[in-house]
Design a protein around this motif. Structure first.
Motif, mmCIF file in Angstrom:
data_model
loop_
_atom_site.group_PDB
_atom_site.id
_atom_site.type_symbol
_atom_site.label_atom_id
_atom_site.label_comp_id
_atom_site.label_asym_id
_atom_site.label_seq_id
_atom_site.Cartn_x
_atom_site.Cartn_y
_atom_site.Cartn_z
ATOM 1 N N GLY A 346 0.913 -1.350 -0.011
ATOM 2 C CA GLY A 346 0.008 0.018 -0.002
ATOM 3 C C GLY A 346 0.815 1.301 -0.181
ATOM 4 O O GLY A 346 0.370 2.397 -0.451
ATOM 5 N N ALA A 347 2.101 1.187 0.657
ATOM 6 C CA ALA A 347 2.887 2.523 0.677
ATOM 7 C C ALA A 347 3.782 2.545 -0.486
ATOM 8 O O ALA A 347 4.516 3.758 -0.722
ATOM 9 C CB ALA A 347 3.531 2.377 2.146
ATOM 10 N N GLY A 348 3.845 1.539 -1.497
ATOM 11 C CA GLY A 348 4.721 1.553 -2.432
ATOM 12 C C GLY A 348 6.209 1.334 -2.090
ATOM 13 O O GLY A 348 7.013 2.288 -2.464
ATOM 14 N N THR A 349 6.457 0.663 -1.081
ATOM 15 C CA THR A 349 8.022 0.717 -0.674
ATOM 16 C C THR A 349 8.333 -1.010 -0.424
ATOM 17 O O THR A 349 7.438 -1.955 -0.339
ATOM 18 C CB THR A 349 8.109 1.499 0.696
ATOM 19 N N ALA A 350 9.683 -1.141 -0.100
ATOM 20 C CA ALA A 350 10.072 -2.481 0.121
ATOM 21 C C ALA A 350 9.567 -2.942 1.372
ATOM 22 O O ALA A 350 9.542 -2.050 2.138
ATOM 23 C CB ALA A 350 11.511 -2.561 0.065
ATOM 24 N N VAL A 351 9.390 -4.238 1.590
ATOM 25 C CA VAL A 351 9.032 -4.723 2.825
ATOM 26 C C VAL A 351 9.717 -4.549 3.842
ATOM 27 O O VAL A 351 9.243 -4.161 5.159
ATOM 28 C CB VAL A 351 8.963 -6.381 2.970
ATOM 29 N N ASP A 352 11.051 -4.677 3.819
ATOM 30 C CA ASP A 352 12.199 -4.195 4.997
ATOM 31 C C ASP A 352 11.976 -2.755 5.414
ATOM 32 O O ASP A 352 12.100 -2.521 6.506
ATOM 33 C CB ASP A 352 13.565 -4.839 4.617
ATOM 34 N N GLU A 353 11.758 -1.797 4.462
ATOM 35 C CA GLU A 353 11.653 -0.585 4.806
ATOM 36 C C GLU A 353 10.591 -0.261 5.591
ATOM 37 O O GLU A 353 10.331 0.430 6.412
ATOM 38 C CB GLU A 353 11.944 0.352 3.609
ATOM 39 N N ALA A 354 9.369 -1.102 4.979
ATOM 40 C CA ALA A 354 7.862 -0.663 5.362
ATOM 41 C C ALA A 354 8.081 -1.220 7.025
ATOM 42 O O ALA A 354 7.437 -0.767 7.886
ATOM 43 C CB ALA A 354 7.118 -1.551 4.791
ATOM 44 N N LEU A 355 8.709 -2.243 7.336
ATOM 45 C CA LEU A 355 8.835 -2.999 8.634
ATOM 46 C C LEU A 355 9.503 -1.875 9.610
ATOM 47 O O LEU A 355 9.299 -1.781 10.619
ATOM 48 C CB LEU A 355 9.625 -4.399 8.785
ATOM 49 N N GLY A 356 10.498 -1.409 8.776
ATOM 50 C CA GLY A 356 11.543 -0.615 9.933
ATOM 51 C C GLY A 356 10.842 0.663 10.176
ATOM 52 O O GLY A 356 10.854 1.035 11.429
ATOM 53 N N ARG A 357 9.945 1.098 9.256
ATOM 54 C CA ARG A 357 9.079 2.338 9.637
ATOM 55 C C ARG A 357 8.043 2.110 10.520
ATOM 56 O O ARG A 357 7.725 2.968 11.240
ATOM 57 C CB ARG A 357 8.517 3.172 8.136
ATOM 58 N N LEU A 358 7.445 0.837 10.504
ATOM 59 C CA LEU A 358 6.417 0.368 11.432
ATOM 60 C C LEU A 358 6.963 0.424 12.765
ATOM 61 O O LEU A 358 6.047 0.834 13.634
ATOM 62 C CB LEU A 358 5.758 -0.906 11.133
ATOM 63 N N TYR A 359 7.877 0.055 12.895
ATOM 64 C CA TYR A 359 8.697 -0.118 14.275
ATOM 65 C C TYR A 359 9.000 1.175 14.855
ATOM 66 O O TYR A 359 8.768 1.598 15.926
ATOM 67 C CB TYR A 359 9.942 -0.887 14.198
ATOM 68 N N GLU A 360 9.369 2.094 13.962
ATOM 69 C CA GLU A 360 9.485 3.375 14.474
ATOM 70 C C GLU A 360 8.295 4.131 14.772
ATOM 71 O O GLU A 360 7.910 4.908 16.045
ATOM 72 C CB GLU A 360 10.094 4.243 13.291
ATOM 73 N N LEU A 361 7.218 4.018 13.842
ATOM 74 C CA LEU A 361 5.698 4.395 14.427
ATOM 75 C C LEU A 361 5.231 3.949 15.580
ATOM 76 O O LEU A 361 4.516 4.408 16.410
ATOM 77 C CB LEU A 361 4.918 4.319 13.216
ATOM 78 N N HIS A 362 5.546 2.693 15.710
ATOM 79 C CA HIS A 362 5.139 1.978 17.077
ATOM 80 C C HIS A 362 5.656 2.659 18.243
ATOM 81 O O HIS A 362 5.333 2.961 19.255
ATOM 82 C CB HIS A 362 5.657 0.465 17.167
ATOM 83 N N SER A 363 7.021 2.728 18.092
ATOM 84 C CA SER A 363 7.832 3.772 19.280
ATOM 85 C C SER A 363 7.076 4.920 19.470
ATOM 86 O O SER A 363 7.058 5.422 20.640
ATOM 87 C CB SER A 363 9.244 3.686 19.137
ATOM 88 N N LEU A 364 6.709 5.488 18.614
ATOM 89 C CA LEU A 364 6.121 6.828 18.612
ATOM 90 C C LEU A 364 4.530 6.958 18.866
ATOM 91 O O LEU A 364 3.993 8.136 19.210
ATOM 92 C CB LEU A 364 6.206 7.592 17.250
ATOM 93 N N GLY A 365 4.132 5.532 19.184
ATOM 94 C CA GLY A 365 2.581 5.574 19.543
ATOM 95 C C GLY A 365 1.703 5.875 18.525
ATOM 96 O O GLY A 365 0.406 5.758 18.689
ATOM 97 N N PHE A 366 2.246 5.838 17.267
ATOM 98 C CA PHE A 366 1.028 5.751 16.152
ATOM 99 C C PHE A 366 0.298 4.425 15.797
ATOM 100 O O PHE A 366 -0.690 4.404 15.181
ATOM 101 C CB PHE A 366 1.796 6.227 14.807
ATOM 102 N N VAL A 367 1.075 3.390 15.928
ATOM 103 C CA VAL A 367 0.748 1.919 15.628
ATOM 104 C C VAL A 367 0.615 1.060 16.881
ATOM 105 O O VAL A 367 1.609 1.327 17.664
ATOM 106 C CB VAL A 367 1.362 1.322 14.270
#
Length: 391
Positions: A346-367
């Protein structure tokens, strides 16, 4: 109280007499005054008998009317009357004379009757006119008072006409913060007009200045109100109009300001309000829209007098980088969730990059993470205008 000795006492007395003879803004009188000087002009008007053709450009009938006025003028009495109320008569050549009034040409005041302690010339150098409807709405009164108090707090002098409505609100706004305000009257400075503003005019005389072209005891007329407005426009750096119908004296002030090269500003109102129709017409022309004192000061002030930048509140997600924003927007609404691979698609990016961003978003309280699925955290719902392709 006499302040400024630029003019001779003979000229001062002659000009004082002429304020009882020549109506404000009379360009014939202004031309005679420029060509002949005050003493000679008064002499020709009072000469017995009158020499035909001594004053060119006006009918004999009109000159006879001026001579009737001249015969009853008593400048010494008027000068004593203004002195009795703590005032003075200021004329061109005096140190206190505001030289920007010279921009009016032959319509320049013969002189100004002034009541109050401050120096008119100094105050006029940093002044703004706030004018508008007499029968203003509560919104108009609020905006006038708010603009005036804000300008006064920034060191600007608020000039208006002491009338009911917007004028009175502007004066009160400046006085409320112990600021400087000037009322330009269409009558003598020893009178309170309108009578309902006697208290307000008294406060202005104590804390600010009362200014008028007419001698003590002179009464206002409709034409004198209109002609008074040119002085307000010329005296100040700019004019702000707060509520005005299509036929309004405030628009006369604004258009005079435009002709003189002064700044002209308007405060918008509801499109359905007749009291704002005249302001909106100004804004369709060369007037500048303003909503508060900071915007007025930015326009008429010196370099560096900038209004603060205007924008909506900054939300935490506004600080995310573009890729993290796309990853966050790729997560379905709460309750559904998505795998890392689905989010990457959905984001139009690689899986590894998406997972890295998801963990960052998790630490920031978004997900939040539930097993191998990712969901939006509570309070992190999508904004409608944040979706790609949304309005």
């Amino acid at each position: 109280m006499i302040r400024g000795t630029g003019a001779s006492e003979e000229e001062r007395r002659a000009r004082a007499a002429l304020t009882r003879i020549i109506e404000p803004g009379d360009e014939y009188g202004g031309r005679w005054l420029r060509e002949l000087g005050a003493v000679e002009l008064l002499g020709r008007l009072t000469a017995q008998p009158y020499a035909p053709g001594a004053l060119a450009g006006a009918s004999e009938r009109r000159i006879e009317g001026l001579r009737v006025r001249a015969a009853s003028a008593e400048p010494e009495r008027d000068l004593a009357a203004v002195d009795a109320v703590g005032g003075r008569f200021v004329v061109p050549g005096d140190a206190e004379w505001p030289r920007q009034l010279d921009d009016l040409g032959d319509a320049r005041p013969v002189g100004l009757w002034v009541r109050g302690r401050p120096d008119l010339r100094r105050w006029a150098l940093r002044s703004v006119a706030v004018v508008g409807a007499r029968a203003c709405t509560p919104y108009g009164a609020h905006m006038a008072a708010d603009l005036a108090s804000g300008l006064a707090e920034r060191g600007w002098v608020v000039v208006s006409g002491a009338a009911f409505g917007v004028d009175g609100a502007a004066h009160r706004g400046a006085l409320a913060v112990q600021g400087a305000t000037v009322a330009v009257l269409a009558c003598g400075v020893d009178a309170a007009y309108p009578r309902g503003h006697a208290g307000l005019i008294g406060r202005i005389a104590e804390q600010g200045l009362l200014v008028g072209e007419l001698p003590p005891g002179a009464h206002p007329t409709p034409s004198r109100f209109i002609l008074r407005n040119r002085v307000i426009a010329a005296l100040t750096r700019g004019t702000v109009v707060v509520e005005a119908e299509y036929r309004s004296g405030s628009l006369v002030t604004a258009r005079s300001a435009q002709r003189l090269g002064r700044y002209t500003m308007g405060v918008p109102g509801p499109a359905t309000s007749g009291l704002s129709a005249g302001v909106h017409e100004l804004l369709r022309g060369e007037a500048v829209l303003v909503t508060d004192a900071a915007e007025v000061a930015e326009l008429v002030g010196d370099i560096g007098d900038l209004a603060p930048a205007r924008r909506g509140p900054v939300l935490p997600r506004d600080l995310l980088d573009p890729v993290s924003t796309r990853v966050l927007e790729a997560i379905p609404p709460r309750g559904r969730g998505a795998t890392g691979r689905e989010v990457a698609h959905g984001a139009g990016t690689a899986v590894d990059e998406a997972l890295g961003r998801l963990y960052e978003l998790h630490s920031l309280g978004f997900v939040e993470r539930h097993g191998d699925r990712w969901e939006l955290a509570a309070g992190a719902t999508h904004r409608p205008n944040a979706r790609r392709g949304g309005a």
